[in-house]
Structures are given as structure tokens and as C-alpha cells.
Design an enzyme around this catalytic site. Sequence first.
Site, PDB file in Angstrom:
ATOM      1  N   LYS A  13       0.839  -1.210   0.000  1.00 12.21           N
ATOM      2  CA  LYS A  13       0.000   0.000   0.000  1.00 12.21           C
ATOM      3  C   LYS A  13       0.870   1.254   0.000  1.00 12.21           C
ATOM      4  CE  LYS A  13      -4.225  -1.745   2.214  1.00 12.21           C
ATOM      5  NZ  LYS A  13      -5.194  -1.503   3.291  1.00 12.21           N
ATOM      6  N   ASP A  73      -9.566   1.775   4.187  1.00 15.07           N
ATOM      7  CA  ASP A  73     -10.150   0.479   4.501  1.00 15.07           C
ATOM      8  C   ASP A  73     -10.804   0.027   3.218  1.00 15.07           C
ATOM      9  OD1 ASP A  73     -10.671  -1.682   6.243  1.00 15.07           O
ATOM     10  OD2 ASP A  73     -12.751  -1.041   6.403  1.00 15.07           O
ATOM     11  N   TYR A 158      -7.673 -10.114  -2.691  1.00 13.78           N
ATOM     12  CA  TYR A 158      -8.562 -10.805  -3.630  1.00 13.78           C
ATOM     13  C   TYR A 158      -8.211 -10.530  -5.099  1.00 13.78           C
ATOM     14  CZ  TYR A 158     -11.527 -11.660   0.466  1.00 13.78           C
ATOM     15  OH  TYR A 158     -12.013 -12.070   1.699  1.00 13.78           O
ATOM     16  N   ASP A 159      -7.101  -9.843  -5.345  1.00 15.01           N
ATOM     17  CA  ASP A 159      -6.713  -9.497  -6.725  1.00 15.01           C
ATOM     18  C   ASP A 159      -6.732 -10.683  -7.689  1.00 15.01           C
ATOM     19  OD1 ASP A 159      -6.418  -6.877  -5.937  1.00 15.01           O
ATOM     20  OD2 ASP A 159      -4.244  -6.839  -6.048  1.00 15.01           O
TER      21      ASP A 159
END
Length: 202
Positions: A13, A73, A158-159
Site C-alpha cells: 500500500k 479500509d 482478492y486481486d
Amino acid sequence: MSRVLLATRNAKKLVELRRILEAEGVTGVEVIGLDAVPEFPEAPETGATFEDNALAKAADAARATGLPAVADDSGLSVDALNGMPGVLSARWSGKHGDDQANLDLLLGQIHDVPDERRGGAFVSAAALVLPDGTETVVRGEWPGTVARAERGTNGFGYDPIFVPEGETRTAAELAAEEKDAGSHRGRALRLLLPTLRKLAGQ
């Protein structure tokens, strides 16, 4: 150089936000993560919405460090599961951050769902809280469908099972720049750019 704290320990991130700022020509801001500041008590993610959780994380971080803080989030909302896993995405399998267990459980839950009903969206709420308490909360969505099996090794979460609208590849098969351009987090973080530019003196 202004320092902005991204309230995460997720190195991917951090890289993502730095890439977006660079691509948008925002200089004069150094993005650091939680590992670069003294530890402080982090509140559990108990909000009912992505926005609640993002704002709580950013507010905690800004209060504890005195730095402008960004938090996000995010998660996957699956139509066939009435919008779940949603805010529970990171701990869908019962254990926080076990990507493989989360993927396996989700694929099992919608195993029998026909292709035309496998729609969903990645959702990201991003919050920026300044030391003076000023809050900005934004939301980005990336619509698509849930694949039947994992494909690709880029990305996280979940990519590998998410196929963005208009694509045949999963999010985990996209190059980083392609993902930034369309992703839910990319969309949300870009909405924070006006405030980040101000912090950078631009």
C-alpha cells in the site's frame, strides 16, 4: 518536505500511494508507514462501513503522531453474497490477513453461482486527517466480476480472483501502473490529491 503518515504496515500500500503521487507530479511529500513512527495503540476495525474504519485509523494516527495521516479500509463486495465480505474482507475466513484462506472460502461460497451473477466491486474508503482535526473522507469503487479460479501473481488480497469491468485479466495479472489507473484504492487516493498538494505547498 512534508511528511504524511500512511497508517498501514502493508508495504504494498505504501508503494502504491508513493507511485500515485509520483505519477500525478506531487513532489514535496514524503509518505511513511507505521513502521517509521513510534508504536501507538491501534484501535480494532469495528466500524460498520469502510468509511468508519478508515476515519478511525487516520484519526488515531494523526492524534498519536502529530502528522497528517492517511488511512484506507478496503475490501470486496460480492453481489451474490449481498455485498459481503465487505468490511470483513481481510478476516473473511476467521483469521485476519490470511489471503489464501479468504480466497478459498469465497470461491467455495459462490462455486455454483452462474457467470452472469458473479458481479461485484472492490471498494476503498480513504481518510485524511490533519493534526488540527480537519477530516477528508472519500470513496473509490472498481466494478467487475469474480473469476472461477485464481490467476496472476501481482497484487494481494482478492486481486487474483477479481476481473475488472472491461478486462479479461484479473487484477493480479495487471501491471502496477494499469492497476493504479483503475483500482478502487487508486481512485480514492486520487480524490485526496487536492489536500495532499496543499500539504506539499503546490
